[in-house]
Design an enzyme around this catalytic site. Structure first.
Site, PDB file in Angstrom:
ATOM      1  N   LEU A   7      32.704  56.613  47.055  1.00 21.63           N
ATOM      2  CA  LEU A   7      32.769  56.776  45.606  1.00 21.63           C
ATOM      3  C   LEU A   7      31.802  55.862  44.869  1.00 21.63           C
ATOM      4  CD1 LEU A   7      36.663  56.915  45.191  1.00 21.63           C
ATOM      5  CD2 LEU A   7      35.075  58.838  45.123  1.00 21.63           C
ATOM      6  N   GLY A   8      31.530  54.708  45.470  1.00 18.11           N
ATOM      7  CA  GLY A   8      30.659  53.749  44.802  1.00 18.11           C
ATOM      8  C   GLY A   8      30.562  52.457  45.582  1.00 18.11           C
ATOM      9  N   GLN A   9      29.853  51.505  45.003  1.00 15.40           N
ATOM     10  CA  GLN A   9      29.624  50.213  45.638  1.00 15.40           C
ATOM     11  C   GLN A   9      29.826  49.123  44.610  1.00 15.40           C
ATOM     12  OE1 GLN A   9      28.503  49.807  48.962  1.00 15.40           O
ATOM     13  NE2 GLN A   9      28.535  47.580  48.824  1.00 15.40           N
ATOM     14  N   GLY A  10      30.599  48.098  44.964  1.00 14.90           N
ATOM     15  CA  GLY A  10      30.797  46.976  44.063  1.00 14.90           C
ATOM     16  C   GLY A  10      30.497  45.669  44.757  1.00 14.90           C
ATOM     17  N   GLY A  11      30.716  44.561  44.050  1.00 20.41           N
ATOM     18  CA  GLY A  11      30.496  43.251  44.649  1.00 20.41           C
ATOM     19  C   GLY A  11      31.437  43.001  45.808  1.00 20.41           C
ATOM     20  N   PHE A  12      32.625  43.609  45.740  1.00 18.98           N
ATOM     21  CA  PHE A  12      33.613  43.487  46.819  1.00 18.98           C
ATOM     22  C   PHE A  12      33.139  44.245  48.049  1.00 18.98           C
ATOM     23  CE2 PHE A  12      37.457  44.431  49.135  1.00 18.98           C
ATOM     24  CZ  PHE A  12      38.311  43.381  48.867  1.00 18.98           C
ATOM     25  N   GLY A  13      32.510  45.394  47.833  1.00 18.32           N
ATOM     26  CA  GLY A  13      32.064  46.252  48.920  1.00 18.32           C
ATOM     27  C   GLY A  13      32.165  47.705  48.509  1.00 18.32           C
ATOM     28  N   LYS A  63      39.168  50.349  48.829  1.00 13.28           N
ATOM     29  CA  LYS A  63      38.163  49.333  48.509  1.00 13.28           C
ATOM     30  C   LYS A  63      38.002  48.441  49.742  1.00 13.28           C
ATOM     31  CE  LYS A  63      37.418  46.206  44.562  1.00 13.28           C
ATOM     32  NZ  LYS A  63      38.130  45.614  43.423  1.00 13.28           N
ATOM     33  N   ASP A 100      35.982  40.010  33.976  1.00 13.18           N
ATOM     34  CA  ASP A 100      34.900  40.915  34.384  1.00 13.18           C
ATOM     35  C   ASP A 100      35.111  42.305  33.796  1.00 13.18           C
ATOM     36  OD1 ASP A 100      32.487  41.418  35.603  1.00 13.18           O
ATOM     37  OD2 ASP A 100      33.372  41.993  37.521  1.00 13.18           O
TER      38      ASP A 100
END
Length: 616
Positions: free
Chosen positions: A304-310, A326, A423
């Site tokens: 679905l996407g990419q964040g700082g967490f992963g 996540k 955030d």
């Protein structure tokens, strides 16, 4: 014969009587002949008694010709136990089990198809041609069997008043199989924990995986009654390490946050979260295998996407529930601390404008959080897409603004904890199927004590462009830090432009600077997204811009609280103060695609240095 679970004893007797009439026509004729020559009332009573007696004998037994189909049951001769189909709490799967018949809150003591549930209510429990007790699904495929190897000619399965289901050969009376030799998680009074003399297998109890899942769990009890955990030496060492880390984490957090701690425990596979003397709150722990299966082994097509967490993946659990997984990237700079922080924070929160945490997974280096799935992904995927933005008319956008405000007010004032998100941005606002907003990503959130209004940190983390001046430059954060981020979001939603979209503009450094310039030159209409530029909404849009500029003022004391900002937006406060120029906006904001703007800043408040950049 089929026995319905929702009939009374009298109904069952009548059903049996009718069945008797159909199956034994010759007997009926004889009886009818007798009725003409004997006392009819006496014979009718005698006949019904005979039929009920015959029914009584068959109610606890299954044969090749007398099976049960979901939701039918059989009852032991003394009425102590029932056998039939059931669904555990919070599950739609169907299982065949045995439970107490005379207790209001029936406790399931044995389950046949523990690891192979039926997905529909079309199951059948029968005796097959080879003499085995079997469960058939809707396609008449065998999903569970007693696995008796020797074929027999005249078998039957009887439920005894001890709770034992016994498969035997009727001609010889020899026992072929019994549930007491294959127990689930319950030790019944007449059950003996002995070694099976036929197979040599040691009889043992095994726990359920969780209250909604009767599959084999992590605990068993042997014939000595000793509870043991089925683990390897590696897991033992890992558990000790986690326990030590948890202890020190508890000691550290107890001093700073009033006693928040996490505890992993095996019984039922739950993650327990506690604060002070509050009741333990438990989150289900899902296995890596379950999540890998749900996400098609974390396939890129499910991403679905990419964040700082992963990365975040779409998935579907066996019960049909859609989830967002996540997964902590091994290269992520956030790691266990923020993983645990998010679990602690969000497990305590329940609000329609906050994303719901379903569970988590911690296995070796794997750390994952499982959330409810939001089909419309995040606000930024709509707001900054030239095509999707068309579907966000002003009414939808204002509803999103109100929802974010309500969620933020809950965090700051209405929940039992006071949370500073730290955030808040468009990509952390998720949208459900009706475009209702839900605030997500609590990895950086901070919990305030009852008498705290602000705090300092030497470890500044957040997204540049959304961080307030006092937080970005001095490490001071408070509710007003989130208000600043809310103001940036307001201006982005009204304009349909990112705060960082002016990176290549030499005259204007950010959306905030552009908004202020248009405000000062009385040319605010240029800021408004043409998609929502409607005369009937003009005053409401202008009020939102005004409130947005009040929220992004440089000094925290000048910004309204979330409660006041919401009142301003809803025109409950008519006269609005004039905003002051946000000088901080003269610093240029780089877009996320050019360089990372999720940052961590370490150092004293007098000597701030950027030490590490992490992609968001």
């Amino acid at each position: 014969m089929k026995i319905r679970s929702n009939k009374s004893t009298m109904d069952l007797g009548i059903q049996s009587l009718l069945l008797h009439f159909h199956k034994q026509e010759a007997s009926i004729r004889q009886v009818m002949g007798l009725v003409r020559t004997r006392n009819s009332s006496y014979l009718l009573v005698l006949f019904i008694s005979f039929s009920c007696f015959e029914f009584r004998c068959a109610i606890d037994t299954i044969t090749a010709h007398q099976f049960i189909k979901d939701p039918e049951i059989i009852i032991s001769n003394g009425g102590d136990f029932k056998l039939g189909f059931f669904s555990p709490t919070n599950s739609t799967y169907r299982y065949v089990g045995i439970w107490y018949a005379k207790v209001s809150a029936s406790h399931v003591v044995w389950v046949a198809n523990r690891d192979r549930p039926l997905k529909t209510s079309s199951g059948i429990l029968n005796i097959s041609e080879d003499g085995n007790l079997v469960i058939l699904d809707e396609e008449k495929k065998i999903i569970w069997s007693s696995n008796v190897t020797n074929s027999v000619s005249n078998p039957s399965a009887q439920l005894s008043d001890s709770g034992n289901l016994v498969l035997k050969e009727n001609n010889t009376g020899s026992i072929l199989w019994e549930s007491f030799q294959h127990p689930s998680d319950s030790l019944l009074p007449k059950m003996k924990m002995i070694t099976d003399t036929i197979t040599g297998k040691n009889v043992q109890l095994t726990s359920w995986k969780r209250p909604s899942d009767p599959s084999v769990g992590a605990f068993f009890a042997d014939k000595k009654g000793e509870l043991k955990v089925i683990i390897t030496v590696t897991v033992v060492i890992g558990s000790v390490f986690i326990a030590i880390c948890t202890f020190f984490l508890y000691q550290w957090m107890a001093k700073r946050k009033g006693g928040i701690y996490l505890k992993f425990h095996g019984e039922g596979n739950y993650l327990a979260v506690s604060m002070n003397k509050d009741k333990l709150e438990e989150l289900p722990i899902l296995s890596h295998e379950e999540l890998a299966s749900a996400t098609n082994n974390f396939d890129q097509s499910n991403k679905l996407g990419q964040g700082g967490f992963g990365p975040v993946y779409w998935g579907k659990l066996l019960d049909g529930q859609e989830i967002a997984v996540k997964r902590l990237a091994r290269t992520s700079g956030q790691g266990l601390e923020e993983f645990m922080n998010e679990v602690v924070v969000i497990s305590k929160l329940q609000h329609r404008n906050l994303v719901r945490l379903i569970g988590g997974c911690v296995e070796g280096e794997e750390k994952m959080l499982v959330y409810e799935y939001m089909p419309n992904k995040s606000l930024d995927t709509f707001l900054f897409d030239p095509v999707k933005r068309e579907s966000l008319k002003w009414r939808e956008r204002f509803n999103i603004i109100e929802g974010i405000g309500r969620g933020l007010l809950y965090l700051h004032r209405d929940s039992r904890l006071r949370i500073i998100h730290r955030d808040l941005k468009a990509s952390n606002i998720l949208l459900d199927e009706e475009l209702n907003p839900k605030i997500s990503d609590f990895g950086l959130a901070k919990i305030f004590g009852g008498d705290e209004d602000q705090a300092n940190t030497k470890r500044v983390a957040g997204t540049y462009g959304y961080m307030s001046p006092e937080y970005a430059m001095e490490g001071r954060f408070s509710e007003k830090s989130d208000v600043f981020s809310f103001g940036v979001l307001l201006l982005e939603i009204v304009s349909g432009r990112r705060n960082a979209s002016f990176y290549y503009n030499e005259q204007i450094t950010s959306l905030l600077g552009f908004a202020w310039k248009m405000w000062e030159t009385d040319n605010i209409a240029v800021l408004i997204d043409p998609v929502i530029s409607e005369p009937c909404s003009k005053m409401e849009i202008l009020r939102c811009i005004h409130v947005g500029l009040l929220c992004v003022q440089d000094f925290a004391k000048d910004r309204p609280s979330v409660h006041v900002a919401i009142s301003m937006l809803k025109s409950e406060i008519i006269e609005l103060p004039r905003p002051k120029q946000p000088v901080f906006t003269t610093i240029q904001v780089a877009p996320e695609t050019e360089c990372s703007n999720r940052i961590r800043i370490a150092g004293s408040v007098n000597n701030v240095t950027i030490t590490t950049l992490y992609g968001r």
